[in-house]
Scaffold this active site. Structure first.
Site, mmCIF file in Angstrom:
data_model
loop_
_atom_site.group_PDB
_atom_site.id
_atom_site.type_symbol
_atom_site.label_atom_id
_atom_site.label_comp_id
_atom_site.label_asym_id
_atom_site.label_seq_id
_atom_site.Cartn_x
_atom_site.Cartn_y
_atom_site.Cartn_z
ATOM 1 N N GLY A 8 0.992 -1.052 0.077
ATOM 2 C CA GLY A 8 0.081 -0.097 -0.038
ATOM 3 C C GLY A 8 0.733 1.184 0.128
ATOM 4 O O GLY A 8 0.589 2.191 0.691
ATOM 5 N N LEU A 10 1.627 3.415 -2.352
ATOM 6 C CA LEU A 10 1.527 4.606 -3.078
ATOM 7 C C LEU A 10 0.376 5.584 -2.405
ATOM 8 O O LEU A 10 -0.239 6.621 -3.008
ATOM 9 C CB LEU A 10 0.869 4.204 -4.661
ATOM 10 C CG LEU A 10 1.681 3.313 -5.382
ATOM 11 C CD1 LEU A 10 1.136 2.791 -6.737
ATOM 12 C CD2 LEU A 10 3.011 4.231 -5.633
ATOM 13 N N GLY A 11 0.023 5.213 -1.419
ATOM 14 C CA GLY A 11 -1.217 6.168 -0.417
ATOM 15 C C GLY A 11 -0.488 7.191 0.201
ATOM 16 O O GLY A 11 0.640 7.474 0.047
ATOM 17 N N LEU A 13 0.325 7.761 3.580
ATOM 18 C CA LEU A 13 1.680 7.465 4.369
ATOM 19 C C LEU A 13 2.498 6.867 3.660
ATOM 20 O O LEU A 13 3.837 7.225 3.742
ATOM 21 C CB LEU A 13 0.903 6.548 5.488
ATOM 22 C CG LEU A 13 2.250 5.969 6.311
ATOM 23 C CD1 LEU A 13 2.973 7.426 7.038
ATOM 24 C CD2 LEU A 13 1.256 5.217 7.385
ATOM 25 N N ASP A 34 1.924 -1.845 -4.596
ATOM 26 C CA ASP A 34 0.654 -1.237 -4.368
ATOM 27 C C ASP A 34 -0.247 -1.894 -5.546
ATOM 28 O O ASP A 34 0.372 -2.803 -6.484
ATOM 29 C CB ASP A 34 0.563 0.311 -4.436
ATOM 30 C CG ASP A 34 -0.670 0.945 -3.950
ATOM 31 O OD1 ASP A 34 -1.701 0.473 -4.075
ATOM 32 O OD2 ASP A 34 -0.588 1.519 -3.050
ATOM 33 N N TYR A 142 -14.241 0.757 9.755
ATOM 34 C CA TYR A 142 -12.909 1.020 9.913
ATOM 35 C C TYR A 142 -12.517 0.775 11.313
ATOM 36 O O TYR A 142 -11.208 0.002 11.621
ATOM 37 C CB TYR A 142 -12.592 2.477 9.324
ATOM 38 C CG TYR A 142 -11.071 3.059 9.325
ATOM 39 C CD1 TYR A 142 -10.109 2.420 8.855
ATOM 40 C CD2 TYR A 142 -10.754 3.983 10.322
ATOM 41 C CE1 TYR A 142 -8.885 2.869 8.813
ATOM 42 C CE2 TYR A 142 -9.355 4.507 10.186
ATOM 43 C CZ TYR A 142 -8.561 3.865 9.577
ATOM 44 O OH TYR A 142 -7.268 4.268 9.658
ATOM 45 N N LYS A 146 -9.950 -2.052 12.832
ATOM 46 C CA LYS A 146 -8.491 -1.629 13.475
ATOM 47 C C LYS A 146 -8.477 -2.174 14.764
ATOM 48 O O LYS A 146 -7.558 -2.758 15.286
ATOM 49 C CB LYS A 146 -8.389 -0.099 13.466
ATOM 50 C CG LYS A 146 -8.111 0.172 12.080
ATOM 51 C CD LYS A 146 -6.619 0.103 11.655
ATOM 52 C CE LYS A 146 -6.288 0.610 10.273
ATOM 53 N NZ LYS A 146 -5.305 0.214 9.550
HETATM 54 P P1 NAD Z 1 -4.459 5.406 1.631
HETATM 55 O O1 NAD Z 1 -5.757 5.109 1.411
HETATM 56 O O2 NAD Z 1 -3.899 6.848 1.184
HETATM 57 O O3 NAD Z 1 -3.546 4.478 0.944
HETATM 58 C C1 NAD Z 1 -3.616 3.064 1.102
HETATM 59 C C2 NAD Z 1 -3.171 2.456 -0.013
HETATM 60 O O4 NAD Z 1 -3.416 1.171 -0.091
HETATM 61 C C3 NAD Z 1 -3.509 3.099 -1.590
HETATM 62 O O5 NAD Z 1 -2.210 3.494 -2.073
HETATM 63 C C4 NAD Z 1 -4.264 1.877 -2.138
HETATM 64 O O6 NAD Z 1 -4.015 1.603 -3.546
HETATM 65 C C5 NAD Z 1 -3.562 0.769 -1.329
HETATM 66 N N1 NAD Z 1 -4.283 -0.705 -1.407
HETATM 67 C C6 NAD Z 1 -5.816 -0.530 -1.075
HETATM 68 N N2 NAD Z 1 -5.969 -1.895 -1.411
HETATM 69 C C7 NAD Z 1 -4.897 -2.615 -1.660
HETATM 70 C C8 NAD Z 1 -4.881 -4.051 -1.889
HETATM 71 N N3 NAD Z 1 -5.837 -4.943 -1.802
HETATM 72 N N4 NAD Z 1 -3.353 -4.423 -2.105
HETATM 73 C C9 NAD Z 1 -2.597 -3.583 -2.032
HETATM 74 N N5 NAD Z 1 -2.694 -2.144 -1.845
HETATM 75 C C10 NAD Z 1 -3.785 -1.754 -1.656
HETATM 76 O O7 NAD Z 1 -4.081 5.343 3.338
HETATM 77 P P2 NAD Z 1 -3.073 6.026 4.164
HETATM 78 O O8 NAD Z 1 -3.528 7.172 4.662
HETATM 79 O O9 NAD Z 1 -1.855 6.061 3.508
HETATM 80 O O10 NAD Z 1 -3.086 5.112 5.282
HETATM 81 C C11 NAD Z 1 -2.060 3.930 5.439
HETATM 82 C C12 NAD Z 1 -2.380 3.016 6.559
HETATM 83 O O11 NAD Z 1 -2.233 4.000 7.757
HETATM 84 C C13 NAD Z 1 -3.716 2.498 6.722
HETATM 85 O O12 NAD Z 1 -3.700 1.361 7.305
HETATM 86 C C14 NAD Z 1 -4.552 3.535 7.689
HETATM 87 O O13 NAD Z 1 -5.444 3.145 8.330
HETATM 88 C C15 NAD Z 1 -3.482 3.862 8.700
HETATM 89 N N6 NAD Z 1 -3.779 5.356 9.272
HETATM 90 C C16 NAD Z 1 -3.632 6.360 8.411
HETATM 91 C C17 NAD Z 1 -3.920 7.553 9.041
HETATM 92 C C18 NAD Z 1 -4.157 8.832 8.135
HETATM 93 O O14 NAD Z 1 -4.376 9.850 8.673
HETATM 94 N N7 NAD Z 1 -3.731 8.831 6.902
HETATM 95 C C19 NAD Z 1 -4.537 7.619 10.312
HETATM 96 C C20 NAD Z 1 -4.451 6.576 10.970
HETATM 97 C C21 NAD Z 1 -4.307 5.438 10.530
HETATM 98 C C1 AKB Z 2 -9.516 8.668 8.735
HETATM 99 O O1 AKB Z 2 -9.673 9.793 9.120
HETATM 100 O O2 AKB Z 2 -10.151 7.760 8.555
HETATM 101 C C2 AKB Z 2 -7.853 8.661 9.170
HETATM 102 C C3 AKB Z 2 -7.743 7.970 10.792
HETATM 103 C C4 AKB Z 2 -7.465 9.027 11.667
HETATM 104 O O3 AKB Z 2 -7.455 6.895 10.778
HETATM 105 N N1 AKB Z 2 -7.288 9.577 8.782
#
Ligand code: NAD
Ligand code: AKB
Length: 315
Positions: A8, A10-11, A13, A34, A142, A146
């Protein structure tokens, strides 16, 4: 030498974490993956297409690169998950089992990172300085996934010795990539509007306080947690982590210090209810005591850094 697979990548984080891991471990030791085919991905990193639900492909990549550490970031976030709860549950849980089972069965995979979220908390949770151990009762699919994931991480650690580590991130704010469907996404979008000199329509109310963190702090925390000796990781579900807590009104005021003509309008939608169920601020004393966590950025420091760098990036 540590070989790393980021799932994952390209997201929001992953884009920044891959850069941080490359700096720490060397470019050739980090494999980004990804859903997108390689032909559609541009960047200075090793990349492989991987759907984490495809167990065979996951195992073959882990064997191909003799991977030691996996960062499993793929997930469906809070707002997007509510549109299709069954899909969010299947992906968030199924993918975690694929990764945990692989770590249990393949000896050279010896460390897993899997992020949790403040979404594990719900309306019954104490809102201010939310403790590490407390009532949770999440209201989103979600958050439920988690919370269950945290318990499974602890189970795999205790029953099978899988060295899995986790952080309950607050809302993450960065400027290098766009967020993927969360409730805290407004705090990224607002900077883009400020630089475009457009009025910002905020999907949360002006007083909705939420815990947040600037991406460089989140990347540093993740790498620091993954580097400490196993004996210092005392929480095997997921660590509370805290940096900045603010409301939409406070981030707007912070931006106005640099962009005095900026305007905002509040139009709360379904995400308001999710935000209201989450804490205002987090007690992260376990992370501070166990592995020395300390945030660096405050709200104005983050605003100044984002506006300066995003302006250059968008130019
Ligand atoms: P995001 O949605 O930006 O990125 C998720 C990535 O996962 C995407 O690039 C997507 O293409 C990829 N993906 C989805 N399904 C997939 C699959 N089947 N196989 C492989 N890749 C797949 O999310 P993010 O913000 O980068 O979050 C990353 C992690 O951090 C997540 O587990 C999220 O729950 C956690 N998180 C993020 C935040 C935040 O504020 N961004 C906060 C708390 C927790
Ligand atoms: C969301 O808003 O879903 C995320 C998180 C806090 O897990 N940014």
């Amino acid at each position: 030498m540590t070989k790393i697979l980021v799932i994952g990548s390209l997201g929001q984080l992953g884009t920044e974490l891959v850069m941080g891991l490359q700096e720490e471990y060397g470019r050739d030791n980090v494999i980004a993956s990804d859903l997108k085919p390689s032909s559609e991905v541009d960047g200075d990193f090793i990349y492989e297409q991987l759907d984490v639900m495809d167990k065979e492909r996951l195992i073959s990549l882990v064997e191909k690169y003799r991977v030691n550490h996996i960062y499993h970031l793929a997930a469906i976030l809070s707002a997007k998950g509510e549109k299709d709860p069954q899909w969010a549950w299947d992906l968030n849980m199924g993918s975690l089992f694929n990764v945990l089972d692989l770590a249990k069965n393949i000896d050279h995979v010896n460390r897993i990172y899997w992020p949790s979220s403040i979404a594990v908390f719900g309306p019954d949770t104490p809102k201010v300085n939310t403790p590490q151990l407390t009532v949770t009762n999440p209201t989103t699919v979600y958050g439920i996934s988690k919370l269950a994931g945290e318990q499974w991480c602890q189970y795999y650690f205790e029953k099978y010795g899988v060295d899995v580590r986790s952080i309950r991130y607050p809302g993450l704010i960065g400027y290098k990539s766009l967020p993927g469907g969360g409730t805290t996404d407004y705090a990224v979008d607002i900077y883009y509007k400020a630089l475009a000199e457009e009025k910002f329509e905020c999907f949360l109310d002006k007083d909705s306080a939420l815990p947040m963190m600037y991406m460089p702090d989140a990347v540093r925390a993740t790498i620091e947690l993954m580097k400490v000796e196993p004996s210092r990781v005392k929480v095997r579900s997921s660590y509370n982590l805290s940096a900045i807590s603010f409301t939409p009104e406070k981030i707007f005021e912070s931006i106005k210090k640099f962009k005095p003509d900026f305007e905002i309008e509040y139009k709360p939608d379904f995400r308001q209810e999710i935000a209201e169920s989450w804490p205002d601020s987090i007690d992260d004393s376990c992370a501070r005591n166990d592995w020395g966590w300390k945030p660096e950025y405050d709200l104005d420091g983050m605003t100044e850094d984002i506006l300066k760098n995003l302006e250059i990036l968008l130019d």
